[in-house]
Structures are given as structure tokens and as C-alpha cells.
Design a protein around this motif. Structure first.
Motif, mmCIF file in Angstrom:
data_model
loop_
_atom_site.group_PDB
_atom_site.id
_atom_site.type_symbol
_atom_site.label_atom_id
_atom_site.label_comp_id
_atom_site.label_asym_id
_atom_site.label_seq_id
_atom_site.Cartn_x
_atom_site.Cartn_y
_atom_site.Cartn_z
ATOM 1 N N UNK A 34 -118.440 54.672 -0.016
ATOM 2 C CA UNK A 34 -117.639 53.830 0.869
ATOM 3 C C UNK A 34 -118.387 52.532 1.126
ATOM 4 N N UNK A 35 -117.633 51.521 1.490
ATOM 5 C CA UNK A 35 -118.203 50.219 1.822
ATOM 6 C C UNK A 35 -117.379 49.616 2.952
ATOM 7 N N UNK A 36 -118.035 49.398 4.064
ATOM 8 C CA UNK A 36 -117.372 48.775 5.218
ATOM 9 C C UNK A 36 -118.019 47.423 5.499
ATOM 10 N N UNK A 37 -117.401 46.389 4.961
ATOM 11 C CA UNK A 37 -117.772 45.007 5.224
ATOM 12 C C UNK A 37 -119.155 44.597 4.731
ATOM 13 N N UNK A 38 -119.767 45.346 3.826
ATOM 14 C CA UNK A 38 -121.042 44.920 3.261
ATOM 15 C C UNK A 38 -120.752 44.000 2.079
ATOM 16 N N UNK A 39 -121.448 42.877 2.022
ATOM 17 C CA UNK A 39 -121.207 41.915 0.943
ATOM 18 C C UNK A 39 -121.605 42.523 -0.406
ATOM 19 N N UNK A 40 -121.067 41.956 -1.464
ATOM 20 C CA UNK A 40 -121.395 42.432 -2.815
ATOM 21 C C UNK A 40 -122.894 42.325 -3.074
ATOM 22 N N UNK A 41 -123.475 41.241 -2.626
ATOM 23 C CA UNK A 41 -124.912 41.015 -2.828
ATOM 24 C C UNK A 41 -125.730 42.096 -2.116
ATOM 25 N N UNK A 42 -125.427 42.352 -0.835
ATOM 26 C CA UNK A 42 -126.153 43.375 -0.083
ATOM 27 C C UNK A 42 -125.894 44.764 -0.649
ATOM 28 N N UNK A 43 -124.674 45.007 -1.084
ATOM 29 C CA UNK A 43 -124.343 46.300 -1.677
ATOM 30 C C UNK A 43 -125.155 46.524 -2.959
ATOM 31 N N UNK A 44 -125.302 45.500 -3.767
ATOM 32 C CA UNK A 44 -126.106 45.600 -4.986
ATOM 33 C C UNK A 44 -127.571 45.863 -4.644
ATOM 34 N N UNK A 45 -128.088 45.184 -3.621
ATOM 35 C CA UNK A 45 -129.475 45.414 -3.189
ATOM 36 C C UNK A 45 -129.648 46.834 -2.675
ATOM 37 N N UNK A 46 -128.676 47.321 -1.897
ATOM 38 C CA UNK A 46 -128.740 48.680 -1.359
ATOM 39 C C UNK A 46 -128.731 49.700 -2.490
ATOM 40 N N UNK A 47 -127.846 49.520 -3.447
ATOM 41 C CA UNK A 47 -127.751 50.442 -4.579
ATOM 42 C C UNK A 47 -129.054 50.457 -5.378
ATOM 43 N N UNK A 48 -129.614 49.303 -5.621
ATOM 44 C CA UNK A 48 -130.888 49.218 -6.332
ATOM 45 C C UNK A 48 -131.980 49.964 -5.573
ATOM 46 N N UNK A 49 -132.032 49.785 -4.261
ATOM 47 C CA UNK A 49 -133.040 50.466 -3.447
ATOM 48 C C UNK A 49 -132.881 51.973 -3.493
ATOM 49 N N UNK A 50 -131.637 52.449 -3.407
ATOM 50 C CA UNK A 50 -131.391 53.890 -3.442
ATOM 51 C C UNK A 50 -131.798 54.465 -4.794
ATOM 52 N N UNK A 51 -131.456 53.790 -5.869
ATOM 53 C CA UNK A 51 -131.798 54.285 -7.196
ATOM 54 C C UNK A 51 -133.302 54.249 -7.448
ATOM 55 N N UNK A 52 -133.978 53.211 -6.965
ATOM 56 C CA UNK A 52 -135.428 53.118 -7.132
ATOM 57 C C UNK A 52 -136.159 54.189 -6.327
ATOM 58 N N UNK A 53 -135.591 54.583 -5.200
ATOM 59 C CA UNK A 53 -136.225 55.564 -4.313
ATOM 60 C C UNK A 53 -135.486 56.905 -4.334
ATOM 61 N N UNK A 54 -134.805 57.173 -5.429
ATOM 62 C CA UNK A 54 -133.967 58.367 -5.556
ATOM 63 C C UNK A 54 -134.724 59.647 -5.202
ATOM 64 N N UNK A 55 -135.912 59.834 -5.742
ATOM 65 C CA UNK A 55 -136.683 61.055 -5.486
ATOM 66 C C UNK A 55 -137.020 61.190 -4.001
ATOM 67 N N UNK A 56 -137.383 60.088 -3.380
ATOM 68 C CA UNK A 56 -137.721 60.085 -1.950
ATOM 69 C C UNK A 56 -136.503 60.441 -1.093
ATOM 70 N N UNK A 57 -135.365 59.833 -1.387
ATOM 71 C CA UNK A 57 -134.152 60.120 -0.618
ATOM 72 C C UNK A 57 -133.676 61.551 -0.854
ATOM 73 N N UNK A 58 -133.768 62.024 -2.076
ATOM 74 C CA UNK A 58 -133.344 63.382 -2.384
ATOM 75 C C UNK A 58 -134.239 64.402 -1.674
ATOM 76 N N UNK A 59 -135.534 64.143 -1.636
ATOM 77 C CA UNK A 59 -136.458 65.033 -0.917
ATOM 78 C C UNK A 59 -136.130 65.051 0.579
#
Length: 66
Positions: A34-59
Motif C-alpha cells: 500500500x502507499x498513502x501519499x508517499x512520493x514516488x521518489x520516497x517510495x523508491x528510497x524506502x523500497x531500496x532500504x527494505x531490500x538492502x536490509x531484508x535479512x535484518x527486517x526479516x529477523x
């Protein structure tokens, strides 16, 4: 941006991202649930951060929901 995993949240494993808006991103697949009013730029940054820290978030998800 602030990344939050709630204790009593539902499957699939996901993280809430808060900034200028809010998004929910699936930790395993990187799907934007879902996306509630987050800009495309911020959404891309958020997605990159989640993917880079996938193991940490999954743990963190497993600690709270495992």
C-alpha cells in the motif's frame, strides 16, 4: 524515514514505512502492499532500504511473530 514492524500485525511479513506519507512493503518479495501519499521518489528510497536490509527486517519480523 521510520521503519516499523508491529507486534500484532498480519501476514505476509511486511514493514510500515513512515515519512512524507506511509507505505507498507512486503519484506520477502519487495511488493508495495500500500502507499498513502508517499512520493514516488520516497517510495523508491524506502523500497531500496527494505531490500538492502531484508535479512535484518526479516529477523525482526521473526522475533516478533515467530
Amino acid at each position: 524515514m521510520r521503519f516499523v514492524i508491529y507486534v500484532d500485525d498480519h501476514e505476509p511479513a511486511h514493514v510500515h514505512v513512515y515519512g512524507d506519507g506511509e507505505a507498507r512493503i512486503n519484506i520477502l518479495t519487495g511488493e508495495i502492499m500500500s502507499n498513502r501519499r508517499m512520493s514516488r521518489r520516497d517510495l523508491a528510497r524506502a523500497l531500496t532500504s527494505v531490500l538492502e536490509r531484508k535479512a535484518e527486517f526479516l529477523a525482526a519480523w521473526e522475533r516478533q511473530h515467530g
